[in-house]
Enzyme design. Sequence first.
Site, short mmCIF file in Angstrom:
data_model
loop_
_atom_site.label_atom_id
_atom_site.label_comp_id
_atom_site.label_asym_id
_atom_site.label_seq_id
_atom_site.Cartn_x
_atom_site.Cartn_y
_atom_site.Cartn_z
N GLY A 1 -14.37 108.80 -6.04
CA GLY A 1 -15.13 107.81 -5.29
C GLY A 1 -14.54 106.43 -5.44
O GLY A 1 -13.41 106.25 -5.89
N ASN A 2 -15.31 105.44 -5.03
CA ASN A 2 -14.88 104.05 -5.18
C ASN A 2 -16.09 103.19 -5.53
O ASN A 2 -17.20 103.68 -5.63
CB ASN A 2 -14.17 103.55 -3.91
CG ASN A 2 -15.04 103.65 -2.67
OD1 ASN A 2 -16.09 103.02 -2.58
ND2 ASN A 2 -14.60 104.46 -1.70
#
Length: 416
Positions: free
Chosen positions: A219-220
Site C-alpha cells: 500500500g501507500n
Amino acid sequence: MFAGRRVVLGVSGGIAAYKAVILCRLMIDAGAHVIPVMTAAAQRFVGRATFDALASERVLTSIFGENDPIPHTTLGQTADVIVVAPATARVIGSYAAGISDGLLTAALLATRAPVVVCPAMHTEMWEHDAVQHNIEVLRGRGVHMVVPEAGRLAGGDIGTGRLAEPATIFAAVGEVLAGLPERDPADGPPPPQRDFAGVSVTVTAGGTREAIDPVRFIGNRSSGKQGYAIATAARDRGADVTLITSAPLSPPEGVREVRVESAAEMEAATGAHADADVIVMAAAVADFRPVDVAPQKIKKGNSGERAQAPVIELEHTNDILAGLGARKPPGQVLVGFAAETADVLDNAAQKLSRKNLDVMVANDVSADGAGFAYDTNIVTILLADGSTRPLPICSKREVADAVLDTVAELRGGAHR
C-alpha cells in the site's frame, strides 16, 4: 427585501412539509440564498433531493457534518433570518425549553437573527395548553409567529392548525427582512457559489491495497483527505458527486460513494463513471502489484525456525489516468494529481502532457505540512497551456476550491 439575504429554512416532520417546497421556491425567486435544514421526520414527508435541487445549498440534516464541525453555530451566525415551516409541536417545545435535540433546534438556539415560526398540527394539539404556553414563551422572546389557518387537515378533519399558505409566510418573512439593516459583507462570508450546479463530478480518493496474501498487502501512505475535500467542495458548489474511495473515512453527506480496495477495483469503478463532466483523480493508485497472491497467510516458519523470506514478483498495474486521457470525450475536464518527492514540477508537467490531461496538481509529499495525512497541503496547479498556479500552504479544502476554480474557468464558468 430578499435579495442577497441568507435564509435558513427549517423543515420539521409534518404533512405540511410539502408547502415548504413552494416557500423555498418563492424565496429563491426573490433572490434569497436559502439553506435548508431538515429533521429526520421531515424526510419521511418530503425527500431531501427536492430541496437539494431547489435551494441554494444542499440539505443539512445532522449536527455531526463532514464539512463543518459546528454547523449549528455557522448557520446561526450567518443567517439573516431563520424560518421554521412547518414547525411541529415537538420542535416548538424543544425551542421554548432550550433543548438542542438536533441540528435545527441547535441552530435556533445559536442564532441572534430573527426567527419566524410557522406552526402546523392537528387542532387538538394546537389548542393544548402546553403548546399555547410554548407559543407565548417564544413570542415573549421576540420570535415572530405565523399562526396556522383553519381548513382541511390530515385525515380529512376540519379545524385550526393548517400551515399558513406559502405566500402568507413569504410576506411575513419579507416584513421581518425589511426591518433589518443592509447586510455588511464584514458580517460573514459570502454565500457559497453554486457554479457546478448540474455538473457531474467523479472524484477518486485514498491509496489502493494490493494483496500479497489474505493478511498482507502493498500500500501507500495516502489518507484520502484531499480527495474528500474535493468531493465536499464540489458538492457545496452544486455538483452531482460520485466519490470512488479506498480511504477508511465517512463519506461527505450528499455524495454518492463507491468503495474499492485494489487498483483493479479502482479502474473498474472509475470506468463505470468515466462519462462525468469532470473527473478528478486524487487517489494514490499503486503502480505495482504482486503477480501471484498466496491463497493462505505466508508463514515465517514452524517450531521457532524461520523459513526463507519469500520473493515477491511484481507487475505493473494499469495506468487509470492515462486510460481516461486516451478516451476523454469532448468537453470533459480531466484532473490528475502528482505526488512527487523530487523534480516535482518537471515530473508533473511530463505526466500532464503524456496522459492528455487538462489540469495537473503537483505536490511534494516530503515537504512539511504537505502531502499524506496532513490537513494542509502545498501544491502547484499546472494547466495544459503551460501556465502554473502555485499555492502557499493552505487547508486541503482551500486547495480543493482552487482546483475547482480552475476547472470552472476551463468549462467557461465564472471564477469564484
